[in-house]
Motif scaffolding. Structure first.
Motif, PDB file in Angstrom:
ATOM      1  N   THR A   7     -10.462  50.625  -9.038  1.00 60.01           N
ATOM      2  CA  THR A   7     -11.201  49.659  -9.045  1.00 60.01           C
ATOM      3  C   THR A   7     -11.683  49.348 -10.420  1.00 60.01           C
ATOM      4  OG1 THR A   7     -12.017  50.579  -7.133  1.00 60.01           O
ATOM      5  CG2 THR A   7     -13.905  50.106  -8.042  1.00 60.01           C
ATOM      6  N   VAL A   8     -11.676  48.173 -10.353  1.00 58.74           N
ATOM      7  CA  VAL A   8     -12.352  47.869 -11.658  1.00 58.74           C
ATOM      8  C   VAL A   8     -13.727  47.206 -11.849  1.00 58.74           C
ATOM      9  CG1 VAL A   8     -11.541  46.284 -13.793  1.00 58.74           C
ATOM     10  CG2 VAL A   8     -10.571  47.339 -12.623  1.00 58.74           C
ATOM     11  N   SER A   9     -15.122  47.876 -12.474  1.00 59.65           N
ATOM     12  CA  SER A   9     -16.713  47.607 -12.390  1.00 59.65           C
ATOM     13  C   SER A   9     -16.570  47.811 -13.308  1.00 59.65           C
ATOM     14  CB  SER A   9     -17.086  48.527 -11.046  1.00 59.65           C
ATOM     15  OG  SER A   9     -17.902  47.859 -10.725  1.00 59.65           O
TER      16      SER A   9
ATOM     17  N   PRO B 252     -15.320  44.456  -0.099  1.00 62.54           N
ATOM     18  CA  PRO B 252     -14.728  44.927   1.376  1.00 62.54           C
ATOM     19  C   PRO B 252     -13.902  43.846   2.228  1.00 62.54           C
ATOM     20  CG  PRO B 252     -16.746  45.936   0.148  1.00 62.54           C
ATOM     21  CD  PRO B 252     -16.829  44.515  -0.413  1.00 62.54           C
ATOM     22  N   GLY B 253     -14.612  42.732   1.770  1.00 55.43           N
ATOM     23  CA  GLY B 253     -14.245  41.758   2.870  1.00 55.43           C
ATOM     24  C   GLY B 253     -12.247  41.174   2.165  1.00 55.43           C
ATOM     25  N   ALA B 254     -12.904  40.828   1.113  1.00 52.81           N
ATOM     26  CA  ALA B 254     -11.585  40.824   0.423  1.00 52.81           C
ATOM     27  C   ALA B 254     -10.135  41.916   0.356  1.00 52.81           C
ATOM     28  CB  ALA B 254     -10.932  40.116  -1.301  1.00 52.81           C
ATOM     29  N   CYS B 255     -10.308  42.658   0.169  1.00 57.21           N
ATOM     30  CA  CYS B 255      -9.809  43.565   0.306  1.00 57.21           C
ATOM     31  C   CYS B 255      -8.880  44.394   2.236  1.00 57.21           C
ATOM     32  CB  CYS B 255     -10.365  45.439   0.031  1.00 57.21           C
ATOM     33  SG  CYS B 255     -10.725  45.388  -2.033  1.00 57.21           S
ATOM     34  N   LYS B 256      -9.767  44.224   2.710  1.00 51.26           N
ATOM     35  CA  LYS B 256      -9.544  43.478   3.797  1.00 51.26           C
ATOM     36  C   LYS B 256      -8.496  43.034   4.363  1.00 51.26           C
ATOM     37  CE  LYS B 256     -14.111  45.343   5.822  1.00 51.26           C
ATOM     38  NZ  LYS B 256     -14.884  44.919   6.675  1.00 51.26           N
ATOM     39  N   ASP B 257      -9.195  41.664   4.203  1.00 51.53           N
ATOM     40  CA  ASP B 257      -8.376  40.189   4.318  1.00 51.53           C
ATOM     41  C   ASP B 257      -6.787  40.688   3.670  1.00 51.53           C
ATOM     42  OD1 ASP B 257     -10.263  39.062   6.038  1.00 51.53           O
ATOM     43  OD2 ASP B 257     -10.585  37.961   3.514  1.00 51.53           O
TER      44      ASP B 257
ATOM     45  N   ALA C  75     -18.835  57.345  -5.517  1.00 48.05           N
ATOM     46  CA  ALA C  75     -20.302  57.359  -4.053  1.00 48.05           C
ATOM     47  C   ALA C  75     -20.461  56.092  -3.757  1.00 48.05           C
ATOM     48  CB  ALA C  75     -21.517  58.307  -5.261  1.00 48.05           C
ATOM     49  N   ASP C  76     -20.188  55.087  -5.127  1.00 46.62           N
ATOM     50  CA  ASP C  76     -20.327  53.809  -4.429  1.00 46.62           C
ATOM     51  C   ASP C  76     -19.562  52.138  -4.013  1.00 46.62           C
ATOM     52  OD1 ASP C  76     -20.688  53.475  -6.944  1.00 46.62           O
ATOM     53  OD2 ASP C  76     -22.649  52.658  -6.408  1.00 46.62           O
ATOM     54  N   ASP C  77     -18.187  52.815  -4.279  1.00 46.10           N
ATOM     55  CA  ASP C  77     -17.336  52.190  -4.275  1.00 46.10           C
ATOM     56  C   ASP C  77     -16.941  51.408  -2.724  1.00 46.10           C
ATOM     57  OD1 ASP C  77     -14.978  51.212  -4.970  1.00 46.10           O
ATOM     58  OD2 ASP C  77     -14.277  52.422  -5.400  1.00 46.10           O
ATOM     59  N   ARG C  78     -17.624  50.887  -2.666  1.00 41.53           N
ATOM     60  CA  ARG C  78     -16.710  50.504  -0.539  1.00 41.53           C
ATOM     61  C   ARG C  78     -15.685  49.416  -1.033  1.00 41.53           C
ATOM     62  NH1 ARG C  78     -21.305  46.426   0.208  1.00 41.53           N
ATOM     63  NH2 ARG C  78     -19.917  46.145   2.109  1.00 41.53           N
ATOM     64  N   SER C  79     -16.095  48.787  -1.990  1.00 46.46           N
ATOM     65  CA  SER C  79     -13.827  48.302  -2.009  1.00 46.46           C
ATOM     66  C   SER C  79     -13.171  49.136  -2.169  1.00 46.46           C
ATOM     67  CB  SER C  79     -14.007  46.719  -3.099  1.00 46.46           C
ATOM     68  OG  SER C  79     -14.586  46.195  -2.643  1.00 46.46           O
ATOM     69  N   GLY C  80     -13.098  50.661  -2.715  1.00 51.69           N
ATOM     70  CA  GLY C  80     -12.019  51.557  -3.030  1.00 51.69           C
ATOM     71  C   GLY C  80     -11.881  52.072  -1.586  1.00 51.69           C
ATOM     72  N   ASP C  81     -13.305  52.688  -1.222  1.00 53.65           N
ATOM     73  CA  ASP C  81     -13.264  53.396  -0.066  1.00 53.65           C
ATOM     74  C   ASP C  81     -12.612  52.080   0.884  1.00 53.65           C
ATOM     75  OD1 ASP C  81     -15.106  55.809  -1.155  1.00 53.65           O
ATOM     76  OD2 ASP C  81     -16.546  54.476  -0.465  1.00 53.65           O
ATOM     77  N   THR C  82     -12.066  50.602   1.141  1.00 60.13           N
ATOM     78  CA  THR C  82     -12.004  50.285   2.343  1.00 60.13           C
ATOM     79  C   THR C  82     -10.603  50.222   2.114  1.00 60.13           C
ATOM     80  OG1 THR C  82     -14.174  48.442   2.234  1.00 60.13           O
ATOM     81  CG2 THR C  82     -11.398  47.903   3.018  1.00 60.13           C
ATOM     82  N   LEU C  83      -9.696  49.926   0.946  1.00 54.28           N
ATOM     83  CA  LEU C  83      -8.679  50.180   0.731  1.00 54.28           C
ATOM     84  C   LEU C  83      -7.837  51.927   0.990  1.00 54.28           C
ATOM     85  CD1 LEU C  83      -8.188  48.350  -2.770  1.00 54.28           C
ATOM     86  CD2 LEU C  83      -7.466  47.728  -0.473  1.00 54.28           C
ATOM     87  N   VAL C  84      -8.905  52.974   0.755  1.00 54.59           N
ATOM     88  CA  VAL C  84      -8.473  54.036   0.923  1.00 54.59           C
ATOM     89  C   VAL C  84      -8.407  54.498   2.388  1.00 54.59           C
ATOM     90  CG1 VAL C  84      -9.138  56.846   0.461  1.00 54.59           C
ATOM     91  CG2 VAL C  84      -8.764  55.113  -1.359  1.00 54.59           C
ATOM     92  N   ALA C  85      -9.425  53.780   3.044  1.00 57.63           N
ATOM     93  CA  ALA C  85      -9.326  54.299   4.527  1.00 57.63           C
ATOM     94  C   ALA C  85      -7.964  52.844   5.070  1.00 57.63           C
ATOM     95  CB  ALA C  85     -10.653  53.399   5.038  1.00 57.63           C
TER      96      ALA C  85
END
Length: 176
Positions: free
Chosen positions: A15-17, A138-143, A23-33
């Motif tokens: 995650t680049v941020s 997160p939406g872009a990671c899901k897509d 604790a609040d990395d929703r995009s990273g969490d999305t990819l891991v899941a």
């Protein structure tokens, strides 16, 4: 039904941020899941700031690590001054997978219309490792995962996929 068995791939998530933590990395969490849900292995996970040298250094560490097959980064692919992930990726690529950007844009257009033009998502190969740079939402990671990566990182996907050519990514280094 396929005649091939699933082969789990070892994937690192970056995650680049400047503002996120685990604790609040929703995009990273999305990819891991998603990657774990598909049966792949989370090989590593890190967060780095929007600094080109720091991003490139982390990519190089994982490229050199035989326990990492794929790196997926999220964040820093936009147009602002702090968005330097694409430049860091290009710095380490041996070959760019140019069609990834095109396919990602097509997928994004179906979800967010012409706003897709603002993403510079990209992909490439270095040291036998696939590298993907995705936007930080997160939406872009899901897509990207649901429409492209889940298929291309599955050995059973036909007519072709990234996994089946892993052994040939560095064939140019073999003695002749």
């Amino acid at each position: 039904m396929t005649d091939r068995d699933f082969i789990p791939v070892r994937i690192a998530v970056l995650t680049v941020s400047d503002s996120r933590s685990l604790a609040d990395d929703r995009s990273g969490d999305t990819l891991v899941a998603r990657l774990e849900g598909a049966g792949h292995i989370l090989a590593a996970r890190a967060i780095v700031t929007d600094e080109r040298a720091e991003i490139a250094a982390q990519l190089r560490i994982w490229i050199a690590d035989p326990g990492v097959d794929v790196v997926i980064s999220t964040g820093g692919t936009g147009l602002t001054g702090r968005d330097v992930t694409v430049e860091a990726h290009h710095e380490v690529y041996e070959k760019e997978i140019t069609a990834f950007s095109t396919v990602f844009t097509i997928v994004s257009m179906q979800k967010i219309g012409t706003s897709a033009v603002q993403s510079r998502a990209c992909a490439g190969v270095a040291g036998g490792t696939y590298l993907f740079a995705l936007p930080g939402s997160p939406g872009a990671c899901k897509d990207a995962w649901d429409e492209i990566l889940v298929k291309q990182l599955d050995y059973r996907h036909k007519p072709c996929n990234f996994v089946e050519i892993f052994p040939r990514l560095e064939e140019h280094k073999r003695r002749k």
